[in-house]
Scaffold this motif. Sequence first.
Motif: not given
Length: 78
Positions: A7-34
């Motif tokens: 209905l809204t077209g929301k989908k997976v987006i990508s971003g970063n995991n940021v550690s305490h030392s500001k190191r960045r690794t890729k991750r995904k943000f999933y929509p809350n689907l039912i």
Amino acid sequence: MSKVCQLTGKKVISGNNVSHSKRRTKRKFYPNLITKKFYIPEEDRHITLKISTSSLRTINKIGISAAIKRAKAKGYLK
């Protein structure tokens, strides 16, 4: 099925995991689907949709018929 709200077209987006030392690794943000079944009184039938929980609140507010009409106008639902 893909992780996209029908209905809204929301989908997976990508971003970063940021550690305490500001190191960045890729991750995904999933929509809350039912997966939810709705009754459409105008067509006298049930329809099963994979929707986000935010669109469920919209359906409760404006109704399933108006939400489907809006999704078809935007091209998310066929």
